[in-house]
Scaffold this motif. Structure first.
Motif, PDB file in Angstrom:
ATOM      1  N   THR A 249       9.767 100.843  -7.084  1.00  0.00           N
ATOM      2  CA  THR A 249      10.817 101.559  -6.347  1.00  0.00           C
ATOM      3  C   THR A 249      12.048 101.784  -7.220  1.00  0.00           C
ATOM      4  OG1 THR A 249      10.081 100.723  -4.202  1.00  0.00           O
ATOM      5  CG2 THR A 249      12.364 101.475  -4.364  1.00  0.00           C
ATOM      6  N   ASP A 251      14.602 104.110  -5.962  1.00  0.00           N
ATOM      7  CA  ASP A 251      15.677 104.300  -4.988  1.00  0.00           C
ATOM      8  C   ASP A 251      15.058 104.483  -3.602  1.00  0.00           C
ATOM      9  OD1 ASP A 251      18.373 104.661  -4.137  1.00  0.00           O
ATOM     10  OD2 ASP A 251      17.999 106.814  -3.998  1.00  0.00           O
ATOM     11  N   ARG A 252      15.825 104.065  -2.605  1.00  0.00           N
ATOM     12  CA  ARG A 252      15.364 104.226  -1.233  1.00  0.00           C
ATOM     13  C   ARG A 252      16.568 104.454  -0.344  1.00  0.00           C
ATOM     14  NH1 ARG A 252      12.406  99.560   2.527  1.00  0.00           N
ATOM     15  NH2 ARG A 252      12.508 100.742   4.483  1.00  0.00           N
ATOM     16  N   THR A 253      16.465 105.466   0.539  1.00  0.00           N
ATOM     17  CA  THR A 253      17.508 105.740   1.515  1.00  0.00           C
ATOM     18  C   THR A 253      16.851 105.827   2.894  1.00  0.00           C
ATOM     19  OG1 THR A 253      17.329 108.158   1.447  1.00  0.00           O
ATOM     20  CG2 THR A 253      18.699 107.115  -0.249  1.00  0.00           C
ATOM     21  N   SER A 256      14.481 108.966   2.286  1.00  0.00           N
ATOM     22  CA  SER A 256      13.700 109.210   1.072  1.00  0.00           C
ATOM     23  C   SER A 256      13.295 107.904   0.394  1.00  0.00           C
ATOM     24  CB  SER A 256      14.488 110.074   0.085  1.00  0.00           C
ATOM     25  OG  SER A 256      15.603 109.353  -0.420  1.00  0.00           O
ATOM     26  N   TRP A 257      12.266 108.009  -0.443  1.00  0.00           N
ATOM     27  CA  TRP A 257      11.790 106.871  -1.240  1.00  0.00           C
ATOM     28  C   TRP A 257      11.345 107.434  -2.580  1.00  0.00           C
ATOM     29  CZ3 TRP A 257       9.871 102.153   1.681  1.00  0.00           C
ATOM     30  CH2 TRP A 257       9.663 101.074   0.812  1.00  0.00           C
ATOM     31  N   VAL A 279       4.768 102.656   2.381  1.00  0.00           N
ATOM     32  CA  VAL A 279       5.965 103.488   2.408  1.00  0.00           C
ATOM     33  C   VAL A 279       6.060 104.207   3.746  1.00  0.00           C
ATOM     34  CG1 VAL A 279       7.067 105.545   1.438  1.00  0.00           C
ATOM     35  CG2 VAL A 279       6.142 103.797  -0.089  1.00  0.00           C
ATOM     36  N   GLU A 282       7.012 101.637   6.434  1.00  0.00           N
ATOM     37  CA  GLU A 282       8.411 101.198   6.346  1.00  0.00           C
ATOM     38  C   GLU A 282       9.371 102.290   6.794  1.00  0.00           C
ATOM     39  OE1 GLU A 282       9.969  98.306   5.291  1.00  0.00           O
ATOM     40  OE2 GLU A 282       8.014  97.337   5.453  1.00  0.00           O
ATOM     41  N   MET A 283       9.055 103.548   6.473  1.00  0.00           N
ATOM     42  CA  MET A 283       9.950 104.655   6.801  1.00  0.00           C
ATOM     43  C   MET A 283       9.756 105.158   8.239  1.00  0.00           C
ATOM     44  SD  MET A 283      11.775 104.997   4.100  1.00  0.00           S
ATOM     45  CE  MET A 283      12.605 106.580   4.274  1.00  0.00           C
ATOM     46  N   GLU A 331       9.191 111.586  -5.652  1.00  0.00           N
ATOM     47  CA  GLU A 331      10.177 111.527  -4.567  1.00  0.00           C
ATOM     48  C   GLU A 331       9.513 111.949  -3.268  1.00  0.00           C
ATOM     49  OE1 GLU A 331      14.662 113.033  -3.337  1.00  0.00           O
ATOM     50  OE2 GLU A 331      13.494 114.181  -4.813  1.00  0.00           O
ATOM     51  N   ARG A 333      10.381 112.557   0.704  1.00  0.00           N
ATOM     52  CA  ARG A 333      11.620 112.806   1.437  1.00  0.00           C
ATOM     53  C   ARG A 333      11.333 113.552   2.742  1.00  0.00           C
ATOM     54  NH1 ARG A 333      16.941 113.260   0.380  1.00  0.00           N
ATOM     55  NH2 ARG A 333      16.609 112.729  -1.798  1.00  0.00           N
TER      56      ARG A 333
END
Length: 338
Positions: A249, A251-253, A256-257, A279, A282-283, A331, A333
């Motif tokens: 990982t 970056d994660r927001t 987005s991952w 992923v 989790e999202m 990415e 998103r």
């Protein structure tokens, strides 16, 4: 009084239900009525606070209404609080593509609402070992992967924090009906359970009996063991994939991952697909739209150092491969609606 089949107190201890307030989902059928009577039999020993919830799907007209009245009368005789819910199919849009699927979704929403409103920690539903075998076989016929072989989980944490538990998942339907006969408890029969238009009913009444008679008398037990083994394998694989995912990982927001492709490139393809599935989990992205082919497409793109640009995925997730300063990244998103 004849003891319920199985060692229910031990099961409830293992499921961490002892000492809890529990919503008991009762349709009126044999399995759910047996679950209610069994939980009442161990209520004092296991320090349970029980209340019943019955959801009228409204799919069988007067028969559905009679089921609701029957459950309410049963609860009154047993001294249990009963919450009744009714589906409104006229005002609520379909989201699953079938009336049965929508009714099931509304039922679980109702059960969760009853639990949260009354500060209950768990919802008990009456799936049995027979249901588990039917589910696993159904998924095999549809072409499931390893995750699908797990079948019905015995415990599932809902978004509200309430646990959905299935205390009868290790018990056979036949033993529950035998116990109901022993204690003189009647139940309702759902007429749709014999409708061969439903695939599950054909599996239950036609395919499984054929397999038992001509191939393996213990086929249901074998399917349940397969589900248990698949679950244990998945636990180990998820643990390893979580560690790999943390390494990869960037970056994660909230929407987005971003993954570094290099740590994933030399991993087994199944591990990469598991990372991608985690992923989505989790999202909170819609996993029902993601097929095995979609995850494979992403895995192959990650392992291709020459690949760039967009990767076609089901809405609403977008995927893009980029390369900056010798680092290739993926990415994932969801575009904001703003």
């Amino acid at each position: 009084m004849t003891e319920p089949p199985g060692n229910l107190p031990s099961i409830l201890h293992r499921l961490n239900v002892v000492g809890q307030s529990v919503v008991v989902a009762v349709s009126g059928g044999a399995d759910s009525v047996a679950m209610l009577r069994a939980l009442l039999a161990v209520q004092s020993e296991c320090s349970l606070q029980l209340r019943v919830a019955h959801f009228n799907h409204g799919l069988r007209g007067a028969e559905s209404d009679e089921d609701a009245r029957w459950v309410a009368d049963l609860c009154e005789r047993l001294g249990v609080v009963c919450d009744l819910g009714v589906a409104d199919h006229e005002t609520l849009p379909q989201s699953t593509g079938s009336r049965e699927g929508d009714a099931r979704r509304l039922r679980y929403q109702f059960l969760e609402r009853v639990a949260t409103t009354n500060d209950c920690q768990s919802i008990a539903v009456a799936h049995t070992a027979d249901d588990q075998a039917e589910t696993v076989l159904h998924r095999i016929l549809r072409g499931t992967g390893l995750t699908g072989l797990i079948g019905i989980p015995q415990v599932r944490r809902l978004d509200s924090g309430v646990n959905l538990v299935r205390p009868l998942l290790g018990l056979r339907r036949q033993s529950l009906r035998q116990w109901l006969r022993e204690i003189g408890q009647d139940f309702r029969e759902d007429s749709t359970n014999t409708d061969r238009d439903f695939t599950r009913n054909r599996i239950r009444h036609d395919l499984l009996p054929l397999l038992e008679e001509q191939f393996n008398p213990q086929v249901k037990s074998a399917l349940c063991r397969l589900a248990e083994q698949a679950e244990q394998t998945q636990i180990v694989e998820d643990f390893a994939a979580n560690e790999l995912l943390q390494t990869a990982t960037i970056d994660r927001t909230g929407t987005s991952w971003v993954l570094d492709c290099e740590p994933l490139t030399d991993c087994p393809v199944a591990m990469v697909r598991t990372c991608l599935r985690l992923v989505w989990t989790e999202m909170g992205w819609p996993q029902q739209k993601m097929s095995f082919q979609h995850y494979t497409r992403l895995q192959e793109a990650i392992c291709d150092p020459m690949r760039r640009g967009e990767i076609s995925l089901p809405y609403p997730v977008q995927a893009r491969l980029t390369r900056r300063k010798r680092q290739q990244s993926l990415e994932l998103r969801v575009e904001s609606n703003d």
